[in-house]
Scaffold this motif. Structure first.
Motif, PDB file in Angstrom:
ATOM      1  N   ASP A 115      52.696 -25.023 -48.162  1.00  0.00           N
ATOM      2  CA  ASP A 115      53.062 -24.178 -47.019  1.00  0.00           C
ATOM      3  C   ASP A 115      51.839 -23.852 -46.165  1.00  0.00           C
ATOM      4  OD1 ASP A 115      55.755 -24.115 -47.632  1.00  0.00           O
ATOM      5  OD2 ASP A 115      55.569 -22.308 -48.871  1.00  0.00           O
ATOM      6  N   SER A 116      50.734 -23.548 -46.817  1.00  0.00           N
ATOM      7  CA  SER A 116      49.512 -23.228 -46.092  1.00  0.00           C
ATOM      8  C   SER A 116      49.031 -24.438 -45.276  1.00  0.00           C
ATOM      9  CB  SER A 116      48.423 -22.788 -47.061  1.00  0.00           C
ATOM     10  OG  SER A 116      47.217 -22.592 -46.388  1.00  0.00           O
ATOM     11  N   LEU A 117      49.037 -25.602 -45.897  1.00  0.00           N
ATOM     12  CA  LEU A 117      48.608 -26.813 -45.187  1.00  0.00           C
ATOM     13  C   LEU A 117      49.590 -27.169 -44.073  1.00  0.00           C
ATOM     14  CD1 LEU A 117      47.357 -28.972 -48.184  1.00  0.00           C
ATOM     15  CD2 LEU A 117      45.978 -27.718 -46.524  1.00  0.00           C
ATOM     16  N   ARG A 118      50.857 -26.939 -44.302  1.00  0.00           N
ATOM     17  CA  ARG A 118      51.886 -27.223 -43.295  1.00  0.00           C
ATOM     18  C   ARG A 118      51.652 -26.373 -42.059  1.00  0.00           C
ATOM     19  NH1 ARG A 118      56.117 -26.175 -46.159  1.00  0.00           N
ATOM     20  NH2 ARG A 118      56.154 -28.214 -47.110  1.00  0.00           N
ATOM     21  N   MET A 119      51.256 -25.114 -42.241  1.00  0.00           N
ATOM     22  CA  MET A 119      50.985 -24.237 -41.101  1.00  0.00           C
ATOM     23  C   MET A 119      49.816 -24.789 -40.262  1.00  0.00           C
ATOM     24  SD  MET A 119      53.135 -21.830 -40.908  1.00  0.00           S
ATOM     25  CE  MET A 119      52.330 -20.729 -39.759  1.00  0.00           C
ATOM     26  N   ASP A 120      48.820 -25.357 -40.926  1.00  0.00           N
ATOM     27  CA  ASP A 120      47.694 -25.934 -40.197  1.00  0.00           C
ATOM     28  C   ASP A 120      48.126 -27.159 -39.397  1.00  0.00           C
ATOM     29  OD1 ASP A 120      45.724 -24.111 -40.803  1.00  0.00           O
ATOM     30  OD2 ASP A 120      45.184 -25.115 -42.650  1.00  0.00           O
ATOM     31  N   VAL A 121      49.017 -27.940 -39.945  1.00  0.00           N
ATOM     32  CA  VAL A 121      49.456 -29.151 -39.260  1.00  0.00           C
ATOM     33  C   VAL A 121      50.277 -28.811 -38.019  1.00  0.00           C
ATOM     34  CG1 VAL A 121      50.921 -31.188 -39.472  1.00  0.00           C
ATOM     35  CG2 VAL A 121      49.376 -30.576 -41.324  1.00  0.00           C
TER      36      VAL A 121
END
Length: 85
Positions: free
Chosen positions: A78-84
């Motif tokens: 979820d954290s990485l998805r927010m960055d993408v």
């Protein structure tokens, strides 16, 4: 008053094309006889500098999250998805 100009990967190319450093282009754009071309180029350069800065921040966060010494249980999709996004 001094204005901090964020670096951009295309600064060298702009200097090559216009024959003056980017700081001088900003001086030209602020003058009364500012060229529309110089003004537009600097607007695009500002956008590119901001985009490059944001991409670098995201890259650094992803590298930090995926560092070998990190506990893989802490890795958050979820954290990485927010960055993408």
């Amino acid at each position: 008053m001094s204005v901090r100009i964020k670096p951009c990967t295309q600064d060298g190319r702009l200097q090559e094309v216009f024959g003056v450093p980017v700081t001088d282009l900003y001086g030209q754009a602020a003058g009364p006889d500012a060229s529309a071309v110089v003004t537009r180029v600097l607007e695009l350069r500002n956008f590119l500098a901001l985009a490059e800065e944001q991409v670098a921040r995201i890259r650094d966060r992803v590298h930090e999250a995926m560092a070998p010494e990190r506990d893989m249980d802490e890795l958050s999709a979820d954290s990485l998805r927010m960055d993408v996004q």
